[in-house]
Design a protein around this motif. Structure first.
Motif, PDB file in Angstrom:
ATOM      1  N   GLY A 189       0.787  -1.223   0.000  1.00  0.00           N
ATOM      2  CA  GLY A 189       0.000   0.000   0.000  1.00  0.00           C
ATOM      3  C   GLY A 189       0.818   1.270   0.000  1.00  0.00           C
ATOM      4  O   GLY A 189       0.303   2.341   0.346  1.00  0.00           O
ATOM      5  N   LEU A 190       2.071   1.166  -0.408  1.00  0.00           N
ATOM      6  CA  LEU A 190       2.935   2.348  -0.477  1.00  0.00           C
ATOM      7  C   LEU A 190       2.910   2.909  -1.898  1.00  0.00           C
ATOM      8  O   LEU A 190       2.631   2.184  -2.851  1.00  0.00           O
ATOM      9  CB  LEU A 190       4.372   1.981  -0.093  1.00  0.00           C
ATOM     10  N   PRO A 191       3.203   4.186  -2.060  1.00  0.00           N
ATOM     11  CA  PRO A 191       3.268   4.740  -3.416  1.00  0.00           C
ATOM     12  C   PRO A 191       4.281   3.979  -4.273  1.00  0.00           C
ATOM     13  O   PRO A 191       5.416   3.752  -3.851  1.00  0.00           O
ATOM     14  CB  PRO A 191       3.729   6.183  -3.168  1.00  0.00           C
ATOM     15  N   ARG A 192       3.876   3.589  -5.476  1.00  0.00           N
ATOM     16  CA  ARG A 192       4.728   2.794  -6.358  1.00  0.00           C
ATOM     17  C   ARG A 192       5.682   3.721  -7.125  1.00  0.00           C
ATOM     18  O   ARG A 192       5.550   3.920  -8.331  1.00  0.00           O
ATOM     19  CB  ARG A 192       3.866   1.988  -7.328  1.00  0.00           C
ATOM     20  N   THR A 193       6.655   4.252  -6.435  1.00  0.00           N
ATOM     21  CA  THR A 193       7.590   5.183  -7.058  1.00  0.00           C
ATOM     22  C   THR A 193       8.767   4.476  -7.732  1.00  0.00           C
ATOM     23  O   THR A 193       9.372   5.028  -8.649  1.00  0.00           O
ATOM     24  CB  THR A 193       8.159   6.155  -6.011  1.00  0.00           C
ATOM     25  N   GLY A 194       9.109   3.279  -7.254  1.00  0.00           N
ATOM     26  CA  GLY A 194      10.292   2.598  -7.757  1.00  0.00           C
ATOM     27  C   GLY A 194      11.576   3.090  -7.123  1.00  0.00           C
ATOM     28  O   GLY A 194      12.648   2.528  -7.360  1.00  0.00           O
ATOM     29  N   GLU A 195      11.473   4.139  -6.310  1.00  0.00           N
ATOM     30  CA  GLU A 195      12.617   4.645  -5.548  1.00  0.00           C
ATOM     31  C   GLU A 195      12.568   4.073  -4.129  1.00  0.00           C
ATOM     32  O   GLU A 195      11.480   3.859  -3.576  1.00  0.00           O
ATOM     33  CB  GLU A 195      12.598   6.167  -5.482  1.00  0.00           C
ATOM     34  N   THR A 196      13.710   3.835  -3.553  1.00  0.00           N
ATOM     35  CA  THR A 196      13.762   3.301  -2.193  1.00  0.00           C
ATOM     36  C   THR A 196      13.869   4.454  -1.216  1.00  0.00           C
ATOM     37  O   THR A 196      14.926   5.065  -1.057  1.00  0.00           O
ATOM     38  CB  THR A 196      14.964   2.347  -2.019  1.00  0.00           C
ATOM     39  N   ASP A 197      12.737   4.764  -0.573  1.00  0.00           N
ATOM     40  CA  ASP A 197      12.723   5.834   0.424  1.00  0.00           C
ATOM     41  C   ASP A 197      12.790   5.224   1.828  1.00  0.00           C
ATOM     42  O   ASP A 197      12.879   4.014   1.992  1.00  0.00           O
ATOM     43  CB  ASP A 197      11.477   6.716   0.260  1.00  0.00           C
ATOM     44  N   THR A 198      12.760   6.091   2.833  1.00  0.00           N
ATOM     45  CA  THR A 198      12.917   5.611   4.204  1.00  0.00           C
ATOM     46  C   THR A 198      11.792   4.674   4.639  1.00  0.00           C
ATOM     47  O   THR A 198      12.037   3.707   5.361  1.00  0.00           O
ATOM     48  CB  THR A 198      12.986   6.805   5.173  1.00  0.00           C
ATOM     49  N   VAL A 199      10.568   4.926   4.176  1.00  0.00           N
ATOM     50  CA  VAL A 199       9.442   4.066   4.546  1.00  0.00           C
ATOM     51  C   VAL A 199       9.593   2.681   3.901  1.00  0.00           C
ATOM     52  O   VAL A 199       9.450   1.648   4.562  1.00  0.00           O
ATOM     53  CB  VAL A 199       8.106   4.715   4.136  1.00  0.00           C
ATOM     54  N   THR A 200       9.921   2.663   2.618  1.00  0.00           N
ATOM     55  CA  THR A 200      10.120   1.396   1.918  1.00  0.00           C
ATOM     56  C   THR A 200      11.253   0.597   2.542  1.00  0.00           C
ATOM     57  O   THR A 200      11.147  -0.611   2.763  1.00  0.00           O
ATOM     58  CB  THR A 200      10.424   1.659   0.435  1.00  0.00           C
ATOM     59  N   TRP A 201      12.348   1.277   2.824  1.00  0.00           N
ATOM     60  CA  TRP A 201      13.520   0.596   3.387  1.00  0.00           C
ATOM     61  C   TRP A 201      13.214  -0.005   4.754  1.00  0.00           C
ATOM     62  O   TRP A 201      13.594  -1.125   5.063  1.00  0.00           O
ATOM     63  CB  TRP A 201      14.678   1.570   3.473  1.00  0.00           C
ATOM     64  N   ARG A 202      12.472   0.746   5.587  1.00  0.00           N
ATOM     65  CA  ARG A 202      12.137   0.233   6.914  1.00  0.00           C
ATOM     66  C   ARG A 202      11.263  -1.015   6.814  1.00  0.00           C
ATOM     67  O   ARG A 202      11.468  -1.987   7.544  1.00  0.00           O
ATOM     68  CB  ARG A 202      11.421   1.315   7.729  1.00  0.00           C
ATOM     69  N   ARG A 203      10.297  -1.000   5.903  1.00  0.00           N
ATOM     70  CA  ARG A 203       9.433  -2.168   5.742  1.00  0.00           C
ATOM     71  C   ARG A 203      10.248  -3.377   5.277  1.00  0.00           C
ATOM     72  O   ARG A 203      10.035  -4.506   5.729  1.00  0.00           O
ATOM     73  CB  ARG A 203       8.320  -1.864   4.723  1.00  0.00           C
ATOM     74  N   LEU A 204      11.188  -3.142   4.369  1.00  0.00           N
ATOM     75  CA  LEU A 204      12.021  -4.231   3.865  1.00  0.00           C
ATOM     76  C   LEU A 204      12.930  -4.777   4.960  1.00  0.00           C
ATOM     77  O   LEU A 204      13.133  -5.989   5.065  1.00  0.00           O
ATOM     78  CB  LEU A 204      12.845  -3.734   2.680  1.00  0.00           C
ATOM     79  N   LEU A 205      13.471  -3.908   5.797  1.00  0.00           N
ATOM     80  CA  LEU A 205      14.307  -4.344   6.904  1.00  0.00           C
ATOM     81  C   LEU A 205      13.555  -5.262   7.853  1.00  0.00           C
ATOM     82  O   LEU A 205      14.092  -6.250   8.345  1.00  0.00           O
ATOM     83  CB  LEU A 205      14.833  -3.136   7.690  1.00  0.00           C
ATOM     84  N   ARG A 206      12.300  -4.928   8.113  1.00  0.00           N
ATOM     85  CA  ARG A 206      11.500  -5.723   9.047  1.00  0.00           C
ATOM     86  C   ARG A 206      11.226  -7.132   8.526  1.00  0.00           C
ATOM     87  O   ARG A 206      11.013  -8.066   9.302  1.00  0.00           O
ATOM     88  CB  ARG A 206      10.169  -5.013   9.326  1.00  0.00           C
ATOM     89  N   MET A 207      11.237  -7.290   7.221  1.00  0.00           N
ATOM     90  CA  MET A 207      10.853  -8.565   6.621  1.00  0.00           C
ATOM     91  C   MET A 207      12.043  -9.430   6.228  1.00  0.00           C
ATOM     92  O   MET A 207      11.856 -10.569   5.774  1.00  0.00           O
ATOM     93  CB  MET A 207       9.998  -8.307   5.370  1.00  0.00           C
ATOM     94  N   THR A 208      13.255  -8.924   6.377  1.00  0.00           N
ATOM     95  CA  THR A 208      14.427  -9.649   5.871  1.00  0.00           C
ATOM     96  C   THR A 208      15.531  -9.675   6.920  1.00  0.00           C
ATOM     97  O   THR A 208      15.483  -8.965   7.922  1.00  0.00           O
ATOM     98  CB  THR A 208      14.963  -8.973   4.597  1.00  0.00           C
ATOM     99  N   HIS A 209      16.536 -10.523   6.653  1.00  0.00           N
ATOM    100  CA  HIS A 209      17.703 -10.570   7.526  1.00  0.00           C
ATOM    101  C   HIS A 209      18.883  -9.903   6.829  1.00  0.00           C
ATOM    102  O   HIS A 209      18.896  -9.741   5.602  1.00  0.00           O
ATOM    103  CB  HIS A 209      18.054 -12.011   7.901  1.00  0.00           C
ATOM    104  N   GLU A 210      19.874  -9.539   7.604  1.00  0.00           N
ATOM    105  CA  GLU A 210      21.050  -8.899   7.040  1.00  0.00           C
ATOM    106  C   GLU A 210      21.769  -9.880   6.120  1.00  0.00           C
ATOM    107  O   GLU A 210      22.159 -10.972   6.534  1.00  0.00           O
ATOM    108  CB  GLU A 210      21.992  -8.449   8.157  1.00  0.00           C
TER     109      GLU A 210
END
Length: 270
Positions: A111-132
């Motif tokens: 449900g985030l804007p489909r910009t194709g750019e990695t912003d702080t909101v997108t990055w935080r969501r991805l961090l929560r779902m993945t491991h380093e």
């Protein structure tokens, strides 16, 4: 203003906890605190007509990475997108069209804007779902940092090829002009080590022994050559050559083919 993630996203505050992310410069983690909600409202004391009590407006999240960017931070983004099945190749370290489409897909699903750019909101969501991602995940398709050049590579025009880092440097008078990820022969058909010379170039070469294409072939030892490999581009290190030095990036090998001359040195070392 866009900021490199290596400097900006070393630690992200998530629900009161700090999540560590790796650093690309080797200087250790840099701690920063992002807002708990980077899309938090930024209240304005007055409306556009100057009257108090205006409704607050949303501040756009900061863009961290965007199409055209390159480097280790892009590689981590791609590795994490691969973990959640939004991208299936790489990481390559280049924010290309496939990465942009993967980010758009990830954003739209949440449900985030489909910009194709990695912003702080997108990055935080991805961090929560993945491991380093570890080193293997970061360099799954090649492109790891090139090893220090062999001393024999420091003079003249040289294809300097390291087996330990699986990289090729094109060097002129000790200066690295281009680097590329490469793979080598198997245990039974190893790539020879030593100092050689390019003795023949064949743009559209096809192996008569294996009946397989060897585009941009630059022969340096018998039937062994540096050349583009579509198999390497598709499968990464899941395969091997018959002794040749395979290059996975066609654009890079095409440029090298134009630059390298017959008689230029080739150094293959561990």
């Amino acid at each position: 203003m866009r900021t490199a993630m290596a400097a900006l996203v070393a630690a992200v505050a998530v629900g009161g906890c700090t999540v560590q992310a790796p650093q690309g410069d080797g200087k250790g983690p840099v701690r920063i605190e992002l807002p708990e909600d980077s899309s938090a409202l930024s209240a304005s004391p007055r409306a556009d007509d100057g009257k108090p009590g205006a409704a607050p407006t949303k501040a756009a999240p900061e863009v961290l990475l965007a199409p055209g960017d390159r480097g280790r931070d892009v590689r981590e983004l791609q590795a994490r997108l691969r973990q959640v099945a939004w991208i299936f190749e790489g990481p390559t370290g280049t924010y290309d069209e496939a990465t942009e489409e993967a980010v758009k897909g990830f954003q739209g699903k949440r449900g985030l804007p489909r910009t194709g750019e990695t912003d702080t909101v997108t990055w935080r969501r991805l961090l929560r779902m993945t491991h380093e991602p570890g080193r293997w995940e970061l360099y799954l398709m090649g492109g790891q940092p090139a090893a220090a050049p062999d001393p024999r590579c420091l003079t003249g025009r040289v294809l300097c090829i390291s087996k330990s880092s699986r990289t090729l440097r094109w060097m002129v008078d000790g200066r690295t002009v281009t680097t590329a990820a490469v793979r080598f022969g198997s245990e039974y058909t190893p790539t020879r080590e030593g100092v050689f010379r390019v003795y023949w170039k064949s743009r559209h070469h096809v192996s008569t022994l294996y009946d397989s294409p060897m585009p941009y072939a630059m022969f340096f030892s018998g039937g062994q050559a540096v050349h583009y490999s579509a198999d390497f581009a598709a499968r990464g290190y899941g395969g091997a050559s018959h002794g040749c030095v395979n290059v996975r990036d066609e654009a890079v090998i095409a440029e090298l083919f134009q630059e390298v001359r017959d008689g230029d040195k080739v150094v293959v070392y561990w």
